[in-house]
Design an enzyme around this catalytic site. Structure first.
Site, mmCIF file in Angstrom:
data_model
loop_
_atom_site.group_PDB
_atom_site.id
_atom_site.type_symbol
_atom_site.label_atom_id
_atom_site.label_comp_id
_atom_site.label_asym_id
_atom_site.label_seq_id
_atom_site.Cartn_x
_atom_site.Cartn_y
_atom_site.Cartn_z
ATOM 1 N N VAL A 148 -10.772 -71.336 -17.838
ATOM 2 C CA VAL A 148 -12.002 -71.375 -18.189
ATOM 3 C C VAL A 148 -12.911 -70.278 -17.740
ATOM 4 O O VAL A 148 -14.077 -69.931 -18.098
ATOM 5 C CB VAL A 148 -12.598 -72.558 -17.268
ATOM 6 C CG1 VAL A 148 -12.114 -73.959 -17.656
ATOM 7 C CG2 VAL A 148 -12.447 -72.336 -15.902
ATOM 8 N N TYR A 158 -18.542 -72.504 -1.813
ATOM 9 C CA TYR A 158 -17.736 -73.798 -2.413
ATOM 10 C C TYR A 158 -18.797 -74.807 -2.610
ATOM 11 O O TYR A 158 -18.892 -75.609 -3.607
ATOM 12 C CB TYR A 158 -16.550 -74.100 -1.739
ATOM 13 C CG TYR A 158 -16.017 -75.475 -2.279
ATOM 14 C CD1 TYR A 158 -15.270 -75.482 -3.487
ATOM 15 C CD2 TYR A 158 -16.055 -76.548 -1.364
ATOM 16 C CE1 TYR A 158 -15.057 -76.621 -3.793
ATOM 17 C CE2 TYR A 158 -15.525 -77.736 -1.843
ATOM 18 C CZ TYR A 158 -15.070 -77.831 -3.067
ATOM 19 O OH TYR A 158 -14.375 -79.074 -3.222
ATOM 20 N N VAL A 216 -8.471 -84.880 0.414
ATOM 21 C CA VAL A 216 -7.320 -85.139 -0.117
ATOM 22 C C VAL A 216 -6.251 -84.565 0.494
ATOM 23 O O VAL A 216 -6.329 -83.022 0.640
ATOM 24 C CB VAL A 216 -7.527 -85.212 -1.623
ATOM 25 C CG1 VAL A 216 -6.115 -85.857 -2.401
ATOM 26 C CG2 VAL A 216 -8.635 -86.000 -2.157
ATOM 27 N N LYS A 217 -5.063 -85.016 0.592
ATOM 28 C CA LYS A 217 -3.891 -84.545 1.109
ATOM 29 C C LYS A 217 -3.176 -83.702 -0.063
ATOM 30 O O LYS A 217 -2.501 -84.180 -0.810
ATOM 31 C CB LYS A 217 -3.029 -85.354 1.468
ATOM 32 C CG LYS A 217 -3.347 -86.149 2.828
ATOM 33 C CD LYS A 217 -2.276 -87.060 3.281
ATOM 34 C CE LYS A 217 -2.919 -87.769 4.405
ATOM 35 N NZ LYS A 217 -2.085 -89.087 4.790
ATOM 36 N N THR A 218 -3.707 -82.455 -0.162
ATOM 37 C CA THR A 218 -2.855 -81.433 -1.415
ATOM 38 C C THR A 218 -2.810 -80.088 -0.835
ATOM 39 O O THR A 218 -3.175 -79.909 0.203
ATOM 40 C CB THR A 218 -4.163 -81.278 -2.642
ATOM 41 O OG1 THR A 218 -5.274 -80.598 -2.286
ATOM 42 C CG2 THR A 218 -4.637 -82.820 -3.248
ATOM 43 N N ARG A 263 -3.833 -72.895 -16.213
ATOM 44 C CA ARG A 263 -3.899 -71.112 -16.706
ATOM 45 C C ARG A 263 -2.602 -70.803 -16.919
ATOM 46 O O ARG A 263 -2.525 -69.878 -17.596
ATOM 47 C CB ARG A 263 -4.733 -70.516 -15.514
ATOM 48 C CG ARG A 263 -6.007 -70.780 -15.474
ATOM 49 C CD ARG A 263 -6.589 -70.026 -14.255
ATOM 50 N NE ARG A 263 -6.363 -70.540 -12.948
ATOM 51 C CZ ARG A 263 -6.893 -70.002 -11.564
ATOM 52 N NH1 ARG A 263 -7.717 -68.826 -11.714
ATOM 53 N NH2 ARG A 263 -6.313 -70.579 -10.652
#
Length: 310
Positions: free
Chosen positions: A94, A229, A266-268, A68
């Site tokens: 988007v 979500y 996930v490790k983010t 973005r």
């Protein structure tokens, strides 16, 4: 050994198997792609999107990383380009139809289209405020639809077929034990791929948003964990199955295969780095689905390179 210990042992064993699989190079007869193969990765500036971009580029695919914020995208690809990888970037929102149109025009003019679309979405958390629910649904579900609809006409003809990969989650499973829809009739409607329609899926998410607005969503039988979500991903999963059926009649050479997968926790930054899966492992199945040798695999849901139930 208890159930939790057995489950962890099984998960660890599968992780080791996948780590080994990632070290095995594709043979020449498996490689249907080349540097002329174009992959578009949305939300590619960080986390899973960035790692999918990196892995695809390492396999020799030309990657268009979209973000973005154009400035962030430029900084992101520097790291990959310095490593000798063929990666470009372009601004894309988007939520903005004009942004999608501008990107589509640029992609067609500069690359002639694409072969692979990896659609990365975001988790905005569990707060079911009206504003948050609309943002999550619009980004994860309607944004996915807008992007796929715009990219399908730009998919290049290929004997191997075009590839669309939607990043999803087990939290959006229809028949999951912990987080499924409590409405049996609705679950049955969404389970029947023969009668599944875009209007039905749109109606489900619109009904949820109406209930959020009037404060009745808690009694609506919606998923209980990360409700907005989870529902947005449930809709993406259903749309994936619907589009697979819709696209199945395309002639040879113009086939498009669409699947979704769960990367795991996930490790983010989006999980506060509290996940149990490395970003490399989290991206793996998405890359595998993008590059899987010529096979008519479509309308499926995967995790750790294995099909799972919707």
């Amino acid at each position: 050994m208890g159930h939790k210990e057995k489950s962890k042992e099984k998960k660890d064993k599968r992780s080791q198997e996948i780590s080994l699989l990632r070290t095995i190079p594709y043979s020449d007869h498996q490689r249907w792609w080349s540097k002329e193969t174009i992959a578009v990765v949305t939300g590619g500036n960080r986390g899973i999107g960035f790692e999918i971009s990196r892995q695809l580029a390492e396999h020799g695919v030309t990657v268009i990383l979209t973000t973005r914020d154009a400035g962030v995208g430029v900084e992101s690809i520097k790291v990959l380009q310095e490593g000798g990888l063929d990666v470009a970037c372009h601004q894309l929102d988007v939520l903005d139809s004009s942004s999608i149109t501008q990107f589509s025009d640029w992609l067609k003019e500069n690359y002639g289209g694409l072969n692979i679309l990896a659609r990365i979405n975001f988790n905005f958390g569990s707060d079911n405020s009206v504003e948050n629910a609309h943002t999550v649904i619009d980004t994860n579900y309607f944004g996915t639809k807008r992007m796929i609809e715009a990219m399908i006409p730009l998919m290049k003809a290929s004997a191997a077929g075009g590839r669309i990969v939607n990043v999803s989650t087990r939290l959006g499973r229809l028949n999951g034990k912990r987080n499924r829809l409590d409405n049996d009739d609705l679950r049955e409607q969404l389970s029947n791929v023969d009668s599944l329609s875009e209007e039905l899926i749109d109606g489900v998410v619109t009904n949820f948003l109406h209930q959020v607005e009037d404060g009745t969503w808690k009694s609506g039988g919606w998923p209980r964990i990360f409700t907005d979500y989870s529902l947005s991903k449930l809709a993406v999963n259903a749309y994936t199955r619907f589009m697979a059926k819709k696209l199945s009649d395309r002639p040879d050479g113009e086939k498009i295969f669409i699947n979704c997968y769960c990367p795991g926790w996930v490790k983010t930054a989006l999980t506060g780095y509290a996940g149990s899966v490395s970003v490399e492992a989290g991206a793996d199945t998405g890359v595998w689905l993008s590059l899987i040798p010529e096979q008519a695999i479509t309308g499926k849901f995967f995790a750790e390179r294995r099909e799972i139930n919707f």
